[in-house]
Design a protein around this motif. Structure first.
Motif, PDB file in Angstrom:
ATOM      1  N   LYS A 164     -12.761  21.642   4.665  1.00  9.97           N
ATOM      2  CA  LYS A 164     -13.663  21.678   6.037  1.00  9.97           C
ATOM      3  C   LYS A 164     -14.613  20.551   5.930  1.00  9.97           C
ATOM      4  O   LYS A 164     -14.929  19.694   7.069  1.00  9.97           O
ATOM      5  N   ARG A 165     -14.805  19.847   4.763  1.00  9.40           N
ATOM      6  CA  ARG A 165     -15.548  18.711   4.461  1.00  9.40           C
ATOM      7  C   ARG A 165     -14.690  17.456   5.134  1.00  9.40           C
ATOM      8  O   ARG A 165     -15.126  16.379   5.862  1.00  9.40           O
ATOM      9  N   TYR A 166     -13.529  17.430   4.648  1.00  5.66           N
ATOM     10  CA  TYR A 166     -12.400  16.340   5.016  1.00  5.66           C
ATOM     11  C   TYR A 166     -11.131  17.094   5.876  1.00  5.66           C
ATOM     12  O   TYR A 166     -10.224  17.488   5.163  1.00  5.66           O
ATOM     13  N   PRO A 167     -11.553  17.261   7.320  1.00  3.18           N
ATOM     14  CA  PRO A 167     -10.408  17.806   7.789  1.00  3.18           C
ATOM     15  C   PRO A 167      -9.121  17.033   8.208  1.00  3.18           C
ATOM     16  O   PRO A 167      -8.020  17.758   8.297  1.00  3.18           O
ATOM     17  N   SER A 168      -9.057  15.829   7.732  1.00  3.79           N
ATOM     18  CA  SER A 168      -7.910  15.215   7.935  1.00  3.79           C
ATOM     19  C   SER A 168      -7.698  14.174   6.936  1.00  3.79           C
ATOM     20  O   SER A 168      -7.792  12.885   6.964  1.00  3.79           O
ATOM     21  N   PRO A 169      -7.531  14.761   5.676  1.00  4.36           N
ATOM     22  CA  PRO A 169      -7.114  13.634   4.604  1.00  4.36           C
ATOM     23  C   PRO A 169      -6.070  12.793   4.406  1.00  4.36           C
ATOM     24  O   PRO A 169      -4.976  13.441   4.697  1.00  4.36           O
ATOM     25  N   GLU A 170      -6.230  11.744   4.130  1.00  2.28           N
ATOM     26  CA  GLU A 170      -5.094  10.684   4.213  1.00  2.28           C
ATOM     27  C   GLU A 170      -5.416   9.495   3.114  1.00  2.28           C
ATOM     28  O   GLU A 170      -6.629   9.500   2.804  1.00  2.28           O
ATOM     29  N   PRO A 171      -4.601   8.798   2.695  1.00  3.31           N
ATOM     30  CA  PRO A 171      -4.864   7.611   1.670  1.00  3.31           C
ATOM     31  C   PRO A 171      -5.929   6.777   2.537  1.00  3.31           C
ATOM     32  O   PRO A 171      -5.779   6.562   3.459  1.00  3.31           O
ATOM     33  N   ALA A 172      -6.722   6.218   1.439  1.00  2.07           N
ATOM     34  CA  ALA A 172      -7.765   5.160   1.782  1.00  2.07           C
ATOM     35  C   ALA A 172      -6.998   3.899   1.977  1.00  2.07           C
ATOM     36  O   ALA A 172      -7.349   3.012   2.384  1.00  2.07           O
ATOM     37  N   LEU A 173      -5.795   3.800   1.293  1.00  4.60           N
ATOM     38  CA  LEU A 173      -4.954   2.635   1.304  1.00  4.60           C
ATOM     39  C   LEU A 173      -4.256   2.419   2.739  1.00  4.60           C
ATOM     40  O   LEU A 173      -4.106   3.326   3.295  1.00  4.60           O
ATOM     41  N   HIS A 174      -4.260   0.998   3.049  1.00  7.38           N
ATOM     42  CA  HIS A 174      -3.743   0.972   4.263  1.00  7.38           C
ATOM     43  C   HIS A 174      -2.218   0.587   4.221  1.00  7.38           C
ATOM     44  O   HIS A 174      -1.653  -0.172   3.311  1.00  7.38           O
ATOM     45  N   TRP A 175      -1.519   1.211   5.077  1.00  3.80           N
ATOM     46  CA  TRP A 175       0.177   0.998   4.813  1.00  3.80           C
ATOM     47  C   TRP A 175       0.547   1.574   6.156  1.00  3.80           C
ATOM     48  O   TRP A 175       0.168   2.266   6.920  1.00  3.80           O
ATOM     49  N   SER A 176       1.700   0.892   6.405  1.00  2.00           N
ATOM     50  CA  SER A 176       2.608   1.548   7.613  1.00  2.00           C
ATOM     51  C   SER A 176       4.115   1.755   7.312  1.00  2.00           C
ATOM     52  O   SER A 176       4.776   2.400   7.992  1.00  2.00           O
ATOM     53  N   THR A 177       4.584   1.650   6.025  1.00  2.00           N
ATOM     54  CA  THR A 177       5.892   1.938   5.547  1.00  2.00           C
ATOM     55  C   THR A 177       5.872   2.590   4.137  1.00  2.00           C
ATOM     56  O   THR A 177       4.994   2.253   3.413  1.00  2.00           O
ATOM     57  N   PRO A 178       6.637   3.309   4.057  1.00  2.78           N
ATOM     58  CA  PRO A 178       6.897   3.822   2.520  1.00  2.78           C
ATOM     59  C   PRO A 178       6.931   2.688   1.399  1.00  2.78           C
ATOM     60  O   PRO A 178       6.149   3.045   0.380  1.00  2.78           O
ATOM     61  N   TRP A 179       7.380   1.688   1.643  1.00  5.64           N
ATOM     62  CA  TRP A 179       7.373   0.695   0.795  1.00  5.64           C
ATOM     63  C   TRP A 179       5.940  -0.143   0.732  1.00  5.64           C
ATOM     64  O   TRP A 179       5.523  -0.352  -0.423  1.00  5.64           O
ATOM     65  N   GLU A 180       5.401  -0.283   1.706  1.00  3.26           N
ATOM     66  CA  GLU A 180       3.849  -0.749   1.583  1.00  3.26           C
ATOM     67  C   GLU A 180       3.072   0.378   0.881  1.00  3.26           C
ATOM     68  O   GLU A 180       2.028  -0.133   0.227  1.00  3.26           O
ATOM     69  N   LEU A 181       3.280   1.676   1.438  1.00  2.00           N
ATOM     70  CA  LEU A 181       2.582   2.439   0.475  1.00  2.00           C
ATOM     71  C   LEU A 181       2.713   2.439  -1.082  1.00  2.00           C
ATOM     72  O   LEU A 181       1.728   2.556  -1.793  1.00  2.00           O
ATOM     73  N   LEU A 182       3.900   2.428  -1.325  1.00  2.00           N
ATOM     74  CA  LEU A 182       4.180   2.398  -2.612  1.00  2.00           C
ATOM     75  C   LEU A 182       3.647   1.209  -3.530  1.00  2.00           C
ATOM     76  O   LEU A 182       2.981   0.973  -4.572  1.00  2.00           O
ATOM     77  N   VAL A 183       3.640  -0.200  -2.808  1.00  2.00           N
ATOM     78  CA  VAL A 183       3.091  -1.408  -3.279  1.00  2.00           C
ATOM     79  C   VAL A 183       1.601  -1.025  -3.357  1.00  2.00           C
ATOM     80  O   VAL A 183       0.835  -1.529  -4.392  1.00  2.00           O
ATOM     81  N   ALA A 184       0.800  -0.636  -2.148  1.00  2.66           N
ATOM     82  CA  ALA A 184      -0.627  -0.552  -2.454  1.00  2.66           C
ATOM     83  C   ALA A 184      -0.807   0.527  -3.342  1.00  2.66           C
ATOM     84  O   ALA A 184      -1.806   0.212  -4.066  1.00  2.66           O
ATOM     85  N   THR A 185      -0.367   1.493  -3.737  1.00  2.00           N
ATOM     86  CA  THR A 185      -0.341   2.611  -4.603  1.00  2.00           C
ATOM     87  C   THR A 185      -0.407   1.841  -5.909  1.00  2.00           C
ATOM     88  O   THR A 185      -1.171   2.199  -7.007  1.00  2.00           O
ATOM     89  N   ALA A 186       0.656   1.312  -6.322  1.00  2.00           N
ATOM     90  CA  ALA A 186       0.861   0.597  -7.613  1.00  2.00           C
ATOM     91  C   ALA A 186      -0.247  -0.379  -7.735  1.00  2.00           C
ATOM     92  O   ALA A 186      -0.567  -0.518  -9.064  1.00  2.00           O
ATOM     93  N   LEU A 187      -0.748  -1.038  -6.879  1.00  2.00           N
ATOM     94  CA  LEU A 187      -1.736  -1.997  -7.175  1.00  2.00           C
ATOM     95  C   LEU A 187      -3.208  -1.405  -7.296  1.00  2.00           C
ATOM     96  O   LEU A 187      -4.022  -2.141  -7.773  1.00  2.00           O
ATOM     97  N   SER A 188      -3.189  -0.248  -6.931  1.00  2.00           N
ATOM     98  CA  SER A 188      -4.450   0.516  -7.054  1.00  2.00           C
ATOM     99  C   SER A 188      -4.806   0.832  -8.314  1.00  2.00           C
ATOM    100  O   SER A 188      -5.896   1.385  -8.379  1.00  2.00           O
ATOM    101  N   ALA A 189      -3.971   0.983  -9.251  1.00  2.00           N
ATOM    102  CA  ALA A 189      -4.137   1.232 -10.687  1.00  2.00           C
ATOM    103  C   ALA A 189      -5.420   0.383 -11.222  1.00  2.00           C
ATOM    104  O   ALA A 189      -5.300  -0.932 -11.265  1.00  2.00           O
ATOM    105  N   GLN A 190      -6.632   0.916 -11.750  1.00  2.00           N
ATOM    106  CA  GLN A 190      -7.669   0.146 -12.205  1.00  2.00           C
ATOM    107  C   GLN A 190      -8.297  -0.744 -11.345  1.00  2.00           C
ATOM    108  O   GLN A 190      -8.465  -1.652 -11.641  1.00  2.00           O
TER     109      GLN A 190
END
Length: 211
Positions: A16-42
């Motif tokens: 209810k607090r977050y009705p449309s949860p999605e990553p805070a990382l910016h991405w438009s393709t699976p590869w871009e999400l993979l890269v962004a997620t890998a970079l987000s460590a620490q």
């Protein structure tokens, strides 16, 4: 309240607090999400979102990263921390995708975790958000902390925490569980000073005030 009932109540309230949860990382393709997620460590999502536009302008395609000089990748991702390891892993992941998976990011957990630097957390995020496939619950520091504070696990190892969480939620909710706990962990239940007085989970939290 039993653990499974508490888990459902946590999900319902946070949804209810977050009705449309999605990553805070910016991405438009699976590869871009993979890269962004890998970079987000620490590293903060804000910092990653500053780095990835530069990264993808320099290397628009997976093949470009596979052919890039790793020292050039290091220079671009340096500000995300642990840059040498991240650069090495990204080049290795891109190379394997090109050589083994025909230039397409694979769509299963078993395949994704064969890529350089991709463990279950990153794979779960990519699968759930890029492909709509739930094979696990991504456990980062926020999920780990809240799962313990809310009495959903007593474990400290992310793999064991994930095993404790998965039976508590329907499979179709696994991807959102990560987002909901991450958002709430950042805004209301941070590591150092949890805001218990304004927490909508306070009445069902068995460890309120625990740091």
């Amino acid at each position: 309240m039993r653990k499974k009932e508490r888990a459902k109540e946590i999900y319902d309230r946070l949804a209810k607090r977050y009705p449309s949860p999605e990553p805070a990382l910016h991405w438009s393709t699976p590869w871009e999400l993979l890269v962004a997620t890998a970079l987000s460590a620490q590293c903060t999502d804000e910092r990653v979102n500053m780095v990835t536009p530069v990264f993808f302008e320099r290397w628009p395609e997976i093949s470009d990263v596979a052919e890039a000089d790793v020292t050039d990748i290091e220079d671009v991702v340096r500000s995300t921390g642990f840059f040498r390891n991240k650069a090495k892993n990204l080049k290795a992941a891109a190379t394997r995708i090109m050589e083994v998976y025909g230039g397409e990011v694979p769509k299963t957990m078993a395949e994704l975790i064969t890529l350089g630097g991709v463990a279950r957390k990153t794979a779960s995020i990519v699968l759930a958000n890029a492909f709509g496939v739930n094979e696990g619950i991504a456990v980062d520091t926020h999920v780990k902390r809240l799962a313990f504070r809310m009495g959903l696990t007593t474990k400290t190892d992310p793999i064991q925490i994930e095993k404790d969480l998965m039976p508590l939620y329907p499979r179709e909710q696994w991807g959102d569980v990560n987002h909901l706990l991450v958002f709430f962990g950042r805004e209301v239940c941070p590591a150092r000073k949890p805001k218990c007085d304004e927490c909508e989970l306070n009445d069902i939290c068995p460890k309120k005030g625990v740091k």
